[in-house]
Each structure stands twice: as structure tokens, then as C-alpha cells.
Design a protein around this motif. Sequence first.
Motif, PDB file in Angstrom:
ATOM      1  N   ASP A  78       0.830  -1.213   0.000  1.00 39.98           N
ATOM      2  CA  ASP A  78       0.000   0.000   0.000  1.00 39.98           C
ATOM      3  C   ASP A  78       0.859   1.256   0.000  1.00 39.98           C
ATOM      4  O   ASP A  78       0.543   2.246  -0.677  1.00 39.98           O
ATOM      5  CB  ASP A  78      -0.921  -0.001   1.225  1.00 39.98           C
ATOM      6  N   VAL A  79       1.964   1.224   0.764  1.00 37.07           N
ATOM      7  CA  VAL A  79       2.866   2.379   0.794  1.00 37.07           C
ATOM      8  C   VAL A  79       3.498   2.596  -0.572  1.00 37.07           C
ATOM      9  O   VAL A  79       3.593   3.732  -1.058  1.00 37.07           O
ATOM     10  CB  VAL A  79       3.960   2.178   1.866  1.00 37.07           C
ATOM     11  N   ASN A  80       3.928   1.520  -1.197  1.00 36.47           N
ATOM     12  CA  ASN A  80       4.552   1.634  -2.527  1.00 36.47           C
ATOM     13  C   ASN A  80       3.554   2.153  -3.563  1.00 36.47           C
ATOM     14  O   ASN A  80       3.912   2.955  -4.440  1.00 36.47           O
ATOM     15  CB  ASN A  80       5.112   0.280  -2.966  1.00 36.47           C
ATOM     16  N   MET A  81       2.321   1.692  -3.467  1.00 37.31           N
ATOM     17  CA  MET A  81       1.298   2.155  -4.402  1.00 37.31           C
ATOM     18  C   MET A  81       1.052   3.653  -4.238  1.00 37.31           C
ATOM     19  O   MET A  81       0.939   4.399  -5.215  1.00 37.31           O
ATOM     20  CB  MET A  81      -0.006   1.385  -4.176  1.00 37.31           C
ATOM     21  N   LEU A  82       0.985   4.112  -2.984  1.00 38.41           N
ATOM     22  CA  LEU A  82       0.770   5.536  -2.733  1.00 38.41           C
ATOM     23  C   LEU A  82       1.953   6.359  -3.222  1.00 38.41           C
ATOM     24  O   LEU A  82       1.778   7.437  -3.816  1.00 38.41           O
ATOM     25  CB  LEU A  82       0.543   5.779  -1.246  1.00 38.41           C
ATOM     26  N   ALA A  83       3.175   5.862  -2.992  1.00 37.04           N
ATOM     27  CA  ALA A  83       4.364   6.578  -3.463  1.00 37.04           C
ATOM     28  C   ALA A  83       4.374   6.686  -4.984  1.00 37.04           C
ATOM     29  O   ALA A  83       4.733   7.730  -5.544  1.00 37.04           O
ATOM     30  CB  ALA A  83       5.629   5.868  -2.981  1.00 37.04           C
ATOM     31  N   ALA A  84       3.949   5.607  -5.658  1.00 40.66           N
ATOM     32  CA  ALA A  84       3.886   5.635  -7.122  1.00 40.66           C
ATOM     33  C   ALA A  84       2.847   6.645  -7.599  1.00 40.66           C
ATOM     34  O   ALA A  84       3.072   7.379  -8.571  1.00 40.66           O
ATOM     35  CB  ALA A  84       3.566   4.240  -7.655  1.00 40.66           C
ATOM     36  N   GLN A  85       1.690   6.691  -6.900  1.00 42.62           N
ATOM     37  CA  GLN A  85       0.659   7.655  -7.263  1.00 42.62           C
ATOM     38  C   GLN A  85       1.153   9.085  -7.060  1.00 42.62           C
ATOM     39  O   GLN A  85       0.895   9.966  -7.885  1.00 42.62           O
ATOM     40  CB  GLN A  85      -0.596   7.410  -6.434  1.00 42.62           C
ATOM     41  N   HIS A  86       1.872   9.324  -5.961  1.00 42.63           N
ATOM     42  CA  HIS A  86       2.418  10.659  -5.704  1.00 42.63           C
ATOM     43  C   HIS A  86       3.404  11.065  -6.784  1.00 42.63           C
ATOM     44  O   HIS A  86       3.379  12.210  -7.260  1.00 42.63           O
ATOM     45  CB  HIS A  86       3.102  10.682  -4.329  1.00 42.63           C
ATOM     46  N   PHE A  87       4.274  10.148  -7.157  1.00 45.39           N
ATOM     47  CA  PHE A  87       5.259  10.451  -8.197  1.00 45.39           C
ATOM     48  C   PHE A  87       4.580  10.766  -9.524  1.00 45.39           C
ATOM     49  O   PHE A  87       4.955  11.723 -10.220  1.00 45.39           O
ATOM     50  CB  PHE A  87       6.215   9.268  -8.370  1.00 45.39           C
ATOM     51  N   GLU A  88       3.561   9.977  -9.862  1.00 46.53           N
ATOM     52  CA  GLU A  88       2.841  10.209 -11.114  1.00 46.53           C
ATOM     53  C   GLU A  88       2.132  11.564 -11.093  1.00 46.53           C
ATOM     54  O   GLU A  88       2.138  12.300 -12.095  1.00 46.53           O
ATOM     55  CB  GLU A  88       1.834   9.094 -11.348  1.00 46.53           C
ATOM     56  N   SER A  89       1.542  11.916  -9.945  1.00 46.75           N
ATOM     57  CA  SER A  89       0.862  13.207  -9.835  1.00 46.75           C
ATOM     58  C   SER A  89       1.843  14.363 -10.004  1.00 46.75           C
ATOM     59  O   SER A  89       1.535  15.366 -10.663  1.00 46.75           O
ATOM     60  CB  SER A  89       0.156  13.312  -8.481  1.00 46.75           C
ATOM     61  N   GLN A  90       3.029  14.237  -9.408  1.00 45.54           N
ATOM     62  CA  GLN A  90       4.041  15.285  -9.557  1.00 45.54           C
ATOM     63  C   GLN A  90       4.488  15.411 -11.007  1.00 45.54           C
ATOM     64  O   GLN A  90       4.670  16.525 -11.510  1.00 45.54           O
ATOM     65  CB  GLN A  90       5.242  14.978  -8.660  1.00 45.54           C
ATOM     66  N   GLN A  91       4.658  14.266 -11.673  1.00 43.08           N
ATOM     67  CA  GLN A  91       5.079  14.299 -13.071  1.00 43.08           C
ATOM     68  C   GLN A  91       4.029  14.971 -13.948  1.00 43.08           C
ATOM     69  O   GLN A  91       4.362  15.772 -14.831  1.00 43.08           O
ATOM     70  CB  GLN A  91       5.338  12.871 -13.578  1.00 43.08           C
ATOM     71  N   VAL A  92       2.758  14.650 -13.692  1.00 42.85           N
ATOM     72  CA  VAL A  92       1.673  15.255 -14.486  1.00 42.85           C
ATOM     73  C   VAL A  92       1.652  16.768 -14.292  1.00 42.85           C
ATOM     74  O   VAL A  92       1.529  17.545 -15.247  1.00 42.85           O
ATOM     75  CB  VAL A  92       0.323  14.633 -14.093  1.00 42.85           C
ATOM     76  N   LEU A  93       1.803  17.202 -13.027  1.00 48.08           N
ATOM     77  CA  LEU A  93       1.762  18.636 -12.742  1.00 48.08           C
ATOM     78  C   LEU A  93       2.977  19.355 -13.337  1.00 48.08           C
ATOM     79  O   LEU A  93       2.851  20.449 -13.909  1.00 48.08           O
ATOM     80  CB  LEU A  93       1.711  18.863 -11.228  1.00 48.08           C
ATOM     81  N   GLU A  94       4.164  18.746 -13.225  1.00 49.38           N
ATOM     82  CA  GLU A  94       5.361  19.356 -13.794  1.00 49.38           C
ATOM     83  C   GLU A  94       5.268  19.437 -15.320  1.00 49.38           C
ATOM     84  O   GLU A  94       5.652  20.450 -15.915  1.00 49.38           O
ATOM     85  CB  GLU A  94       6.602  18.555 -13.388  1.00 49.38           C
ATOM     86  N   ASN A  95       4.760  18.388 -15.938  1.00 47.72           N
ATOM     87  CA  ASN A  95       4.599  18.415 -17.400  1.00 47.72           C
ATOM     88  C   ASN A  95       3.601  19.482 -17.826  1.00 47.72           C
ATOM     89  O   ASN A  95       3.783  20.157 -18.845  1.00 47.72           O
ATOM     90  CB  ASN A  95       4.143  17.041 -17.903  1.00 47.72           C
ATOM     91  N   LYS A  96       2.552  19.648 -17.020  1.00 52.88           N
ATOM     92  CA  LYS A  96       1.553  20.665 -17.340  1.00 52.88           C
ATOM     93  C   LYS A  96       2.192  22.052 -17.338  1.00 52.88           C
ATOM     94  O   LYS A  96       2.008  22.846 -18.270  1.00 52.88           O
ATOM     95  CB  LYS A  96       0.420  20.611 -16.321  1.00 52.88           C
ATOM     96  N   TRP A  97       2.990  22.349 -16.295  1.00 59.40           N
ATOM     97  CA  TRP A  97       3.614  23.659 -16.208  1.00 59.40           C
ATOM     98  C   TRP A  97       4.722  23.823 -17.243  1.00 59.40           C
ATOM     99  O   TRP A  97       4.932  24.930 -17.757  1.00 59.40           O
ATOM    100  CB  TRP A  97       4.167  23.870 -14.801  1.00 59.40           C
ATOM    101  N   ASN A  98       5.446  22.743 -17.544  1.00 55.63           N
ATOM    102  CA  ASN A  98       6.475  22.830 -18.581  1.00 55.63           C
ATOM    103  C   ASN A  98       5.859  23.176 -19.933  1.00 55.63           C
ATOM    104  O   ASN A  98       6.398  23.988 -20.691  1.00 55.63           O
ATOM    105  CB  ASN A  98       7.247  21.511 -18.677  1.00 55.63           C
ATOM    106  N   ASN A  99       4.735  22.544 -20.244  1.00 56.52           N
ATOM    107  CA  ASN A  99       4.049  22.857 -21.498  1.00 56.52           C
ATOM    108  C   ASN A  99       3.532  24.295 -21.500  1.00 56.52           C
ATOM    109  O   ASN A  99       3.576  24.986 -22.526  1.00 56.52           O
ATOM    110  CB  ASN A  99       2.892  21.879 -21.723  1.00 56.52           C
ATOM    111  N   GLU A 100       3.048  24.745 -20.333  1.00 54.68           N
ATOM    112  CA  GLU A 100       2.555  26.115 -20.223  1.00 54.68           C
ATOM    113  C   GLU A 100       3.686  27.119 -20.460  1.00 54.68           C
ATOM    114  O   GLU A 100       3.534  28.101 -21.191  1.00 54.68           O
ATOM    115  CB  GLU A 100       1.942  26.317 -18.836  1.00 54.68           C
TER     116      GLU A 100
END
Length: 557
Positions: free
Chosen positions: A195-217
Motif C-alpha cells: 500500500d505504501v509503494n502504491m501511494l508513493a507511485a501515485q504521488h510520483f505520477e501526480s508530480q510528473q503530471v503537474l510538472e509536465n503541465k507547467w512545462n508545457n505552459e
Amino acid sequence: MQEMVKTKNNQGKNSGMEREFVYTFSSGNQHFVLKVPLKFPVQENVSHLLGRLMLLHNLPCFIENDLKESLSRLIEEKSIEDYDTEAEVALEAVKSGEVDLNQLANTWAKTYTEAVLEHTRPEDSSWDEDFADVYHDLIHSPASETLLNLEHNYFVSISELISERDVELKKLRERQGAEMDKVMQELGKTLSDHDVNMLAAQHFESQQVLENKWNNELKQTTGIQKQEYQEWVIKLHEDLKNPNITIGEEINVQPNQWRESIEGNGGLFEDQRQLEESFTIHLGAQLKTMHNLRLLRADMLDFCKHKRNHRSGVKLHRLQTALSLYSTSLCGLVLLVDNRISSYSGIKRDFATVSQECTDFHFPGIQEQLEVVQQVVLYARVQHSSKSKRLNDVGNKNGSCEDKSKNMEQNLSNILPGEFYITRHSNLSEIHVTFHLCVDDNVRSGNITARDPAIMGLRNILKVCCTHDITTISIPLLLVHDMSEEMTISWCLKRAELVFKCVKGFMMEMASWDGGISRTVQFLVPQSISEEMFFQLSNMLPQIFRVSSTLTLTSKH
């Protein structure tokens, strides 16, 4: 009612959905029905298809126009339906995560760029040169103030966008940190390591999505700014040439709220550079050339960050850099990097962050330049590897050469210690050209010699400076950007002596490379070095370079 024979479509090799086109018409007392199977998407021209139908079925000429209209309408309607269906399937794939949205956007952007370049007029290839000439004229004219004001206003917009990005990323990390703390409290009770690993993976994916969004902006915003700026510069240049037009509208400087809140920034750079010594030397065997040497305790990126003009409070302090952008007096900087061509870690990430704070209106962005460098390095490595293989096959070399060749193949995308790549910039405070010199951990040892790859890399960099009009170059004196425990006083003195002597020899060589041109060489030491150490290095420099001093004669009466 008489039914006519169906026409076979010869495009059976094309994949797609087959639909039946039905057309009815009357001739006298008879009614006819024409049925034609069509494969979608229809590749054939409607007029050609109509001609084939008219000829094959001996259709009367009076139905030609109506038949063409009906055929065109069917093809258009069914094609739109198919496109809508494909679009819905594609959107569902993106929503479900089967397709990476960022990869899709990059692919589309690449295809769009290639299509635009394919149809670009040949005369557009000289746009960069034309824009360079226009900018050079304007920056050396009374319009320079207006030009810098516009650049600053764009800088304000990007700075505020970056501020918003940082705030949003900080909030996301804080929220994720709180979520992880709660999960860790339940670890071993109601939750497992999975469960901890799954949450960490979700957090990493969320950060990547947000960073990509701002990079594109940011990428989109800088692209718009660059286009608007270049068009405005061209128009201003044309207006200035017209005597009937008076340029009376000034561009007002907009305050940057984010920058204004950091009042210490204005004096920070001055404090960091308070330790500075300047020297004038003459080098050469017969015809001596005067050079300026400076020893500074400063951060390498201080020469890249934008400073505030103390008189106006917010205006970019970069007039001299802009004036010499298209000249024979360029400024360069040596940045020590690892063997990976990227901007994701260490000082490379910090440098990329600084270079993205302001739009580059003259050269490609840092990421685009690094992509080109990566392609060039990969191509060069492949060519070298192929040549080495041919030589090994012909000469039947021993195993050591083969091992070296294999090692080269494993790292085709990396550069070697002593090699460097170059990036160009118009949006940095005092730098036009950056030399990214590859060094390894060996530079932290105390036993390197004048034949070390890092030292030879400095020699090659100075040679490039001679051939490309770079008259000011900033060099890390100790070949490191940060101090560590093993760098004792004796280590620093030994390293500085080696670099001083080697650079002196290289500068004497420069006379044969460029005929003897006066240059400025800045030796930088890390911020954490002590004042006592700085002044010891300051005393060493004139002893090695033999700085000219004025001889004062006194007479006694």
C-alpha cells in the motif's frame, strides 16, 4: 424496377469499413437503382470516381451533376462520422491512461513542425540573420531603452508564471507528505508495504503530471513571447526608417510583484562578489599582448542570473550584454558537468532553471539545444565505434582494444571527461556562450597533472574562444563548484598553482591562434572559501603571471 449491376471497388487492399452508395433515378417510365460499394476512407478523387461510374454503367449525362452531388455528400457525411468515432476512441484511450498524453502532444508538435518546415518559403531560411542585423541596429540606437523595457515586461510575466508553478508544486508536495505520514502510521496495522509503494507511485505520477503541465505552459508562453517580440522588433525597425512616422509611444516597465517581495536580491549579488582582485598582465615572446585577469569569490550562476537595476528598482541590468550580443566581444562561462547530456540534476538543473526565467528571443531554448547536442554526440560515437571495429577487424587487434571498443558502445550517448558541448544564450545576465565541460571525480583528488582531461578541456575551450570572438571567459579556478572536506589549504594552493600555470601557457599559445588579442580571464572560487584562502590565491596570481608593476624612483637632494 430494374437494378443495375454493382461496381466492384479496385481498392480492396486498403483497410477500412465498406459502405454501399445507393442512387436512384428515372428515365422515361423506368426507375433505376445504382448500388456501389465504397471503402472508407475513400482515397479516390470524387470526379475520377464519377467518371468511372458514368463510363462503366453507360449512365445518361443528365444525371451527372446530381450523381456527383449525392456521391460527394455521402462521402463527406460518412467520413465525418468515422473521424468522430476515431476521435472518441482516441479520447477514451487518453482518459483511461492507455496513451501517454505528453508523448501524444510531443508527437503532434513534431509532426506539425515538420509539416510547417516542409512548406516554408526558401527565403525564410535567412530570417535569423536578418533579425540579428535588425536587433543590432536597434540596440545601438535610441530605441534600446524601449527594447529593454519590453524584454523586462516579458521577464515579469515568465517570473510570475514560474512563481505560480512553484507554489502549486509546493502545495502538492505538502499534501502528499501529509498523506504519506498517515499511511506510515497505519503501516503494519491495516496497511502493508504494498500500500505504501502504491501511494508513493501515485504521488510520483501526480508530480510528473503537474510538472509536465507547467512545462508545457511555459513552453507555449515563451514561444508566443518570442514570436511577438521578433515581429515587434522588425516593425519598429521599419518605422524608424520612415521619416514620416514618429515613435512617441514608450513601453512602461511593469513591476514584478514576485521579485519585489524579495528585497534582498538586489544587494545579494553585490555581497557575494565583494571579494575581487583585478590584474593587468603582458604576455608574449616578442610582441606582447595585454590581458586582464580577475580573481573573484562568487557563484558561477551569478553571471547568469538577472540583477535589478538599482536606479529603476526592477529593470533588467543587461544593457552591456545586449550591446555585445552580435559583436566580436562575446562573454563565455565554463560550467563543470557530468558525462550525461541533460538538465535534470545538480548544477545543470540550476543552470537550466536560471536560463528559463527569461525568454530567449534569439536562440533555441536550453532543452532544444541539448537535444541537438545529444544527437550530434550519438552520431559521432556511432561513427567512431564503426571505424574502431573496422580497424580491429583488419588489424586483428588484441583483447584490450576490443574491451575498449565494447566500453565505448555501452555509453554512446555520454561524453568523456575533457570533452565539452556549447550552448548559446541571449537571455542571461552577463553570458552569451556556456561551455559545459565534462569532469569526473578525479578532479577532487590532489594528484592531477597538466595532462589531465579537465586541463586539456580548458585548453580546447580557450582555442574555441580565439576562433569565435569570445574575449571574456570565466573559469572555475579549483575545477570544482563546491568545497568539500578533503580540499585542504594545501590542496587549494596546489590546484590553483596548476591551473594558473596551465592557463598562462594556454594564453601564450593564444597569440599564435589569433594573432594576439586582448582578453579578460576571470578565475572564480567557490563562495564557501575563506577570506584568508582567497588572499593567498590573490598573492599567488601575480607571482605566476608576473604582473607588471610601476617602478617609482626617488632621489635624495
